[in-house]
Enzyme design. Structure first.
Site, PDB file in Angstrom:
ATOM      1  N   CYS A  78      -4.639 -25.234  27.776  1.00 10.49           N
ATOM      2  CA  CYS A  78      -4.868 -24.968  29.190  1.00 10.49           C
ATOM      3  C   CYS A  78      -6.040 -24.015  29.436  1.00 10.49           C
ATOM      4  CB  CYS A  78      -3.566 -24.493  29.819  1.00 10.49           C
ATOM      5  SG  CYS A  78      -3.466 -24.908  31.553  1.00 10.49           S
ATOM      6  N   HIS A 171       0.874 -27.587  27.949  1.00 14.11           N
ATOM      7  CA  HIS A 171       1.466 -26.428  27.252  1.00 14.11           C
ATOM      8  C   HIS A 171       2.519 -26.824  26.220  1.00 14.11           C
ATOM      9  CE1 HIS A 171      -0.037 -23.030  29.743  1.00 14.11           C
ATOM     10  NE2 HIS A 171      -0.190 -23.982  30.633  1.00 14.11           N
ATOM     11  N   GLU A 173       3.610 -25.140  23.842  1.00 17.10           N
ATOM     12  CA  GLU A 173       4.434 -23.964  23.489  1.00 17.10           C
ATOM     13  C   GLU A 173       5.612 -23.787  24.457  1.00 17.10           C
ATOM     14  OE1 GLU A 173       1.728 -23.899  25.154  1.00 17.10           O
ATOM     15  OE2 GLU A 173       1.720 -22.274  26.614  1.00 17.10           O
TER      16      GLU A 173
END
Ligand code: GLN
Length: 195
Positions: A78, A171, A173
């Site tokens: 991002c 994302h 994560e």
């Protein structure tokens, strides 16, 4: 040692995931935190303008740029993708300028906020993608052999691989799926063996 840029944004989630995969990590908040034996770098999501300004103020831009240029594997998510891009739509100031793509900020998605999708990221099938005020890649600036396009969602490029860089507008994560982090860890292992 894997370094996670921790000036702002979603660094804790990357740290947690990489530690769960058995990696040694260090949070980079200032110049002295950058380890000599840096074998991987994570550029996290958050706010790219804030991160770029902090990188300059803390005098970390050049040293990290050198490491990236010298081949240290980078996982960029991002805002991290924006920091790496060679061009930003609208002529905004770039940061590392290493990745030959033009990114468009805050313009992806049916609504400007967040959305989720599932898609293939290269050979990784059915990956859950979480987008938060995400950028997208408007176009690649090198020929396609140099920048490998890993995902296109709604006609927009969201993930690429280029040399030592794995970059995406979503994302990984923030999911439980570790396959993208695994791929990055493999890149860092190959890199450390060459040192
Ligand atoms: N919109 C942010 C920026 O332009 C990126 C969003 C994110 O990292 N989740 O920097």
């Amino acid at each position: 040692m894997l370094g996670i840029l921790a000036l702002q944004g979603a660094f804790e989630e990357h740290e947690k995931m990489l530690r769960a995969l058995g990696c040694q990590t260090v949070l980079i908040r200032k110049k002295n935190d950058i380890p000599q034996n840096l074998t991987g770098l994570v550029l996290v999501g958050g706010e790219s303008t804030t991160q770029r300004k902090l990188l300059c103020e803390l005098d970390m831009l050049e040293i990290l740029k050198e490491r990236i240029n010298s081949g240290v594997p980078v996982l960029a998510t991002c805002a991290g993708l924006i920091l790496l891009a060679k061009e930003i739509t609208g002529g905004e100031q770039t940061c590392f300028g290493f990745l030959p793509v033009r990114v468009c900020r805050n313009a992806y998605g049916r609504q400007l906020g967040s959305f989720s999708a599932v898609g293939d990221i290269g050979s990784i099938k059915n990956f859950p993608m979480r987008f938060i005020r995400a950028p997208y890649i408007e176009r690649t600036l090198a020929d396609d052999k140099e920048v490998e396009i890993l995902n296109v969602t709604d006609g927009r490029i969201t993930a690429v691989r280029y040399k030592n860089i794995l970059a995406m507008s979503f994302h990984p994560e923030l999911t439980d799926d570790t396959r993208i982090h695994n791929l990055f860890v493999d890149m860092t292992k190959i890199y450390s063996r060459k040192l």
